[in-house]
Design an enzyme around this catalytic site. Sequence first.
Site, short mmCIF file in Angstrom:
data_model
loop_
_atom_site.label_atom_id
_atom_site.label_comp_id
_atom_site.label_asym_id
_atom_site.label_seq_id
_atom_site.Cartn_x
_atom_site.Cartn_y
_atom_site.Cartn_z
NE ARG A 69 -3.37 2.44 2.67
CZ ARG A 69 -3.26 3.29 3.69
NH1 ARG A 69 -2.54 2.99 4.76
NH2 ARG A 69 -3.88 4.44 3.67
CG HIS A 113 -1.29 9.07 3.39
ND1 HIS A 113 -1.36 7.72 3.68
CD2 HIS A 113 -0.84 9.65 4.53
CE1 HIS A 113 -0.97 7.50 4.92
NE2 HIS A 113 -0.64 8.66 5.47
CD GLU A 158 -4.55 7.48 9.70
OE1 GLU A 158 -4.13 8.59 10.09
OE2 GLU A 158 -4.00 6.42 10.01
CG ASN A 281 -4.78 3.17 8.71
OD1 ASN A 281 -4.86 2.16 8.01
ND2 ASN A 281 -4.39 4.33 8.24
CE1 TYR A 283 0.39 2.96 13.54
CE2 TYR A 283 -1.68 3.77 12.65
CZ TYR A 283 -0.37 3.35 12.47
OH TYR A 283 0.17 3.33 11.20
CD GLU A 342 -1.36 3.89 8.04
OE1 GLU A 342 -1.09 4.32 9.18
OE2 GLU A 342 -1.58 4.64 7.07
O1 IFM Z 1 2.67 7.88 9.77
C1 IFM Z 1 1.30 7.83 10.00
C2 IFM Z 1 0.54 7.60 8.71
O2 IFM Z 1 0.83 8.59 7.78
C3 IFM Z 1 -0.94 7.60 8.96
N1 IFM Z 1 -1.30 6.69 10.03
C4 IFM Z 1 -0.53 6.76 11.24
C5 IFM Z 1 0.95 6.70 10.95
C6 IFM Z 1 1.76 6.79 12.25
O3 IFM Z 1 1.51 7.98 12.90
#
Ligand code: IFM
Length: 437
Positions: A69, A113, A158, A281, A283, A342
């Site tokens: 990606r 992006h 995002e 995504n 985290y 992600e």
């Molecule tokens: O680096 C970023 C990415 O551009 C978008 N998602 C989160 C990542 C980490 O912060």
Amino acid sequence: MFLWGTATAAYQIEGATGEDGRGESVWDTFAREPGRTRDGHTGDVACDHYHRWREDVALMSGLGVNAYRFSIAWPRVLPLGSGEVNERGLDFYDRLVDALLAAGVQPVPTLFHWDLPQALEDRGGWLNRDVCELFADYAATVAARLADRVPLWITLNEPFVHMAFGYAMGVHAPGRFLMTDALPAAHHQLLAHGRAVQALRAAGARQVALTNNCTPVWPASQEEPDLKAADAYDVLHNRLFNDPILLGRYPDLSAYTPSLDFIRDGDLATIAAPLDALGINYYNPTRIAAPTGDGLPFSDAGITGHPTTAFGWPVVPDCLRELLTGLKSRYGAALPPILITENGCSQPDTPTEHGTIEDEARVDFLDRHIAAMRQAMAEGVDVRGYFVWSLLDNFEWAEGYHQRFGLVHVDFATQRRTPKRSYHWFKEFLKGQNTDT
Ligand code: IFM
């Protein structure tokens, strides 16, 4: 085929911001302004991927991923955002796509992006509804060149983060501090997505997705004010971006705005065009408490008791399972197959005296998050892919080069790439995978 991949984004890795006719983006402008990024870092060189893409494709081929990606820089294709097409910009992605296919790696491009052409920012950026049509034109232009070889497309990355950091809080480009007046930037991104879905399909794209950044929201307590605040945050971060595309309606936004006059008849039908996949995504979770009087209907209560990444983000792998099963409960049959577009972590990643990078914490992070994803699959969530963020250490936006997320270490002084222990771990892991599962 289950997609196992890595992810990157154009401004974070390409560099060559002034080459081959590329126009300026909001990130070029923002990063050059004093005080905007840590140590004044910019993406002017980044990982120099624009020149080193062959080496980077070889790294992916050596890793054994079957998908990659990446994002396409709108100002490389249309330097002014609309009008004359820069064929040299398209040529770059054309070559990259061919090289990936030759290496057995499926290209998965994201069209936006965060690097909006500066010329469009000068016309109001995502606050200007006209940008939606221009995005659809851009999508059509790129797809006309690549859709014969690219099956799966992602429109936006995002939109929440772009709205919140770029338009509400001013910590990302374009650096606007509008707080709740930033909401039209959410709607216009979503409308642009809907129009791009139509344009991509008309140009022969077989599968289209959108990537949202989602977080499980934990209330700080079971007291009513905290529960109410957590619900308000969930609306802003998650439902504002998932409900319109999956249900064709916005959640109750009255905690943020008295008026939704930027929405016009027909917009939600466009936004809710059926998707082939939803990119997620993930985290970390977020813990939310009652407001503290700054005008927002929530406050961040922070999370303790878990390990943290170099960024300070709590590491809670089971929250990926919680997030995925929560999406299935909320959206049911309206939820398309999911791609984890992600997942990853920043770590200090200092090379040892032998030049190796022993990032055991990243190995543990990935291992446990993949296990959590599989647990969600066992509980009935249809997940079709997993992409590690990121292939390379890169330009981490306002943090510049200070946060390293890569499976591959980049020495930014020499551009030397060194696969980390996590790269070798993921390579061994992938050897054991049946790509159907
Ligand atoms: O680096 C970023 C990415 O551009 C978008 N998602 C989160 C990542 C980490 O912060």
